[in-house]
Design a protein around this motif. Structure first.
Motif, PDB file in Angstrom:
ATOM      1  N   GLN A  30      -9.084  -4.384 -27.035  1.00 58.77           N
ATOM      2  CA  GLN A  30      -8.988  -4.067 -28.450  1.00 58.77           C
ATOM      3  C   GLN A  30      -7.742  -4.050 -29.357  1.00 58.77           C
ATOM      4  OE1 GLN A  30     -11.876  -5.170 -30.097  1.00 58.77           O
ATOM      5  NE2 GLN A  30     -10.536  -5.364 -31.905  1.00 58.77           N
ATOM      6  N   PRO A  31      -6.519  -3.332 -28.861  1.00 60.57           N
ATOM      7  CA  PRO A  31      -6.043  -3.415 -29.793  1.00 60.57           C
ATOM      8  C   PRO A  31      -4.967  -5.159 -28.739  1.00 60.57           C
ATOM      9  CG  PRO A  31      -5.753  -0.918 -27.864  1.00 60.57           C
ATOM     10  CD  PRO A  31      -6.630  -1.954 -27.734  1.00 60.57           C
ATOM     11  N   LEU A  32      -5.045  -5.344 -28.282  1.00 57.10           N
ATOM     12  CA  LEU A  32      -4.693  -6.669 -28.024  1.00 57.10           C
ATOM     13  C   LEU A  32      -5.438  -7.861 -28.542  1.00 57.10           C
ATOM     14  CD1 LEU A  32      -2.834  -8.864 -26.504  1.00 57.10           C
ATOM     15  CD2 LEU A  32      -4.922  -8.671 -24.810  1.00 57.10           C
ATOM     16  N   ILE A  33      -6.440  -7.887 -28.638  1.00 56.11           N
ATOM     17  CA  ILE A  33      -7.730  -9.072 -29.887  1.00 56.11           C
ATOM     18  C   ILE A  33      -7.604  -8.588 -31.137  1.00 56.11           C
ATOM     19  CG2 ILE A  33      -9.784  -9.062 -30.682  1.00 56.11           C
ATOM     20  CD1 ILE A  33     -10.604  -8.525 -27.894  1.00 56.11           C
ATOM     21  N   LYS A  35      -4.218  -8.337 -32.284  1.00 53.66           N
ATOM     22  CA  LYS A  35      -3.097  -9.063 -32.786  1.00 53.66           C
ATOM     23  C   LYS A  35      -3.523 -10.494 -33.171  1.00 53.66           C
ATOM     24  CE  LYS A  35      -0.151  -6.206 -29.569  1.00 53.66           C
ATOM     25  NZ  LYS A  35       0.824  -6.402 -28.858  1.00 53.66           N
ATOM     26  N   GLN A  36      -5.097 -10.904 -33.119  1.00 56.74           N
ATOM     27  CA  GLN A  36      -4.956 -11.900 -33.489  1.00 56.74           C
ATOM     28  C   GLN A  36      -3.890 -12.967 -33.545  1.00 56.74           C
ATOM     29  OE1 GLN A  36      -7.847 -12.935 -36.221  1.00 56.74           O
ATOM     30  NE2 GLN A  36      -8.750 -11.096 -35.663  1.00 56.74           N
ATOM     31  N   THR A  37      -4.163 -13.780 -32.313  1.00 59.89           N
ATOM     32  CA  THR A  37      -2.908 -14.382 -31.724  1.00 59.89           C
ATOM     33  C   THR A  37      -3.859 -15.480 -31.121  1.00 59.89           C
ATOM     34  OG1 THR A  37      -2.668 -14.599 -28.696  1.00 59.89           O
ATOM     35  CG2 THR A  37      -1.165 -13.435 -30.323  1.00 59.89           C
ATOM     36  N   GLU A  38      -3.341 -17.050 -31.112  1.00 56.11           N
ATOM     37  CA  GLU A  38      -4.115 -18.268 -30.897  1.00 56.11           C
ATOM     38  C   GLU A  38      -5.502 -17.938 -29.383  1.00 56.11           C
ATOM     39  OE1 GLU A  38      -4.221 -22.951 -29.942  1.00 56.11           O
ATOM     40  OE2 GLU A  38      -2.052 -21.700 -30.834  1.00 56.11           O
ATOM     41  N   MET A  39      -4.741 -17.364 -28.507  1.00 56.68           N
ATOM     42  CA  MET A  39      -5.451 -16.855 -27.388  1.00 56.68           C
ATOM     43  C   MET A  39      -6.097 -16.451 -26.549  1.00 56.68           C
ATOM     44  SD  MET A  39      -4.080 -19.042 -25.384  1.00 56.68           S
ATOM     45  CE  MET A  39      -4.575 -18.611 -23.371  1.00 56.68           C
ATOM     46  N   VAL A  40      -6.240 -14.856 -27.942  1.00 58.08           N
ATOM     47  CA  VAL A  40      -7.301 -13.682 -27.641  1.00 58.08           C
ATOM     48  C   VAL A  40      -8.267 -14.048 -29.046  1.00 58.08           C
ATOM     49  CG1 VAL A  40      -5.339 -12.307 -26.800  1.00 58.08           C
ATOM     50  CG2 VAL A  40      -5.221 -12.192 -29.434  1.00 58.08           C
ATOM     51  N   MET A  41      -7.901 -14.657 -29.359  1.00 59.18           N
ATOM     52  CA  MET A  41      -8.872 -15.023 -30.945  1.00 59.18           C
ATOM     53  C   MET A  41     -10.618 -15.179 -30.271  1.00 59.18           C
ATOM     54  SD  MET A  41      -7.719 -15.698 -34.027  1.00 59.18           S
ATOM     55  CE  MET A  41      -8.257 -16.044 -35.335  1.00 59.18           C
ATOM     56  N   PHE A  49     -15.926 -12.936 -24.722  1.00 59.76           N
ATOM     57  CA  PHE A  49     -15.435 -11.859 -23.378  1.00 59.76           C
ATOM     58  C   PHE A  49     -16.034 -11.335 -22.259  1.00 59.76           C
ATOM     59  CE2 PHE A  49     -14.430  -7.083 -22.706  1.00 59.76           C
ATOM     60  CZ  PHE A  49     -12.942  -7.364 -22.867  1.00 59.76           C
ATOM     61  N   SER A  50     -17.275 -11.441 -22.755  1.00 54.78           N
ATOM     62  CA  SER A  50     -17.827  -9.989 -21.105  1.00 54.78           C
ATOM     63  C   SER A  50     -17.516 -11.648 -20.231  1.00 54.78           C
ATOM     64  CB  SER A  50     -19.088 -10.448 -21.858  1.00 54.78           C
ATOM     65  OG  SER A  50     -20.067 -11.209 -21.037  1.00 54.78           O
ATOM     66  N   CYS A  60      -8.505 -12.769 -16.273  1.00 54.60           N
ATOM     67  CA  CYS A  60      -8.945 -14.314 -16.931  1.00 54.60           C
ATOM     68  C   CYS A  60      -9.783 -14.875 -17.434  1.00 54.60           C
ATOM     69  CB  CYS A  60      -8.291 -15.505 -15.417  1.00 54.60           C
ATOM     70  SG  CYS A  60      -6.862 -15.385 -14.419  1.00 54.60           S
ATOM     71  N   TRP A  61      -9.706 -15.552 -18.859  1.00 56.27           N
ATOM     72  CA  TRP A  61     -10.603 -15.866 -19.718  1.00 56.27           C
ATOM     73  C   TRP A  61     -10.314 -17.882 -19.187  1.00 56.27           C
ATOM     74  CZ3 TRP A  61      -9.052 -11.574 -20.159  1.00 56.27           C
ATOM     75  CH2 TRP A  61      -9.500  -9.806 -20.582  1.00 56.27           C
ATOM     76  N   GLU A  62     -11.914 -17.991 -19.580  1.00 57.64           N
ATOM     77  CA  GLU A  62     -12.109 -19.677 -19.640  1.00 57.64           C
ATOM     78  C   GLU A  62     -10.715 -20.499 -20.441  1.00 57.64           C
ATOM     79  OE1 GLU A  62     -15.546 -21.091 -20.517  1.00 57.64           O
ATOM     80  OE2 GLU A  62     -16.561 -19.618 -19.548  1.00 57.64           O
ATOM     81  N   ASN A  63      -9.662 -20.347 -21.760  1.00 60.62           N
ATOM     82  CA  ASN A  63      -9.477 -20.791 -21.949  1.00 60.62           C
ATOM     83  C   ASN A  63      -8.210 -21.062 -21.648  1.00 60.62           C
ATOM     84  OD1 ASN A  63      -8.181 -17.614 -22.848  1.00 60.62           O
ATOM     85  ND2 ASN A  63      -8.093 -18.654 -24.978  1.00 60.62           N
TER      86      ASN A  63
END
Length: 89
Positions: A30-33, A35-41, A49-50, A60-63
């Motif tokens: 949650q603290p990273l999310i 931050k509302q950066t393009e990669m974590v939005m 997320f899951s 890793c995530w698909e983006n």
């Protein structure tokens, strides 16, 4: 070199990470999310997320978002949230 060998989603943006040295910790994303950066939005969406996966020991995530196992390990260690599993004798 430390690697993530298993990751389990616990809910509320917390992932249990198990590392190659038999340690583990529950990492709150949650603290990273927040931050509302393009990669974590995209991680704000529960379904997206899951769908994390491990690639070469990284989370890793698909983006293309990739979190280094060493960095996650160090943060858990600094917070006193890294646990070591004792191996059976």
């Amino acid at each position: 070199m430390i690697k993530i060998v298993h990751a389990t989603y616990l809910g509320n943006k917390v992932i249990r990470l198990r590392f190659s040295d038999h340690s583990w910790g529950d990492y709150d994303m949650q603290p990273l999310i927040s931050k509302q950066t393009e990669m974590v939005m995209p991680l704000q969406d529960e379904d997206y997320f899951s769908r994390f996966f491990l690639e070469l020991g990284a989370l890793c995530w698909e983006n293309g978002l990739e979190l280094s196992p060493g960095s996650l390990y160090k943060k858990l260690q600094e917070r006193g949230e890294l646990h070591v599993e004792s191996e059976a004798a």
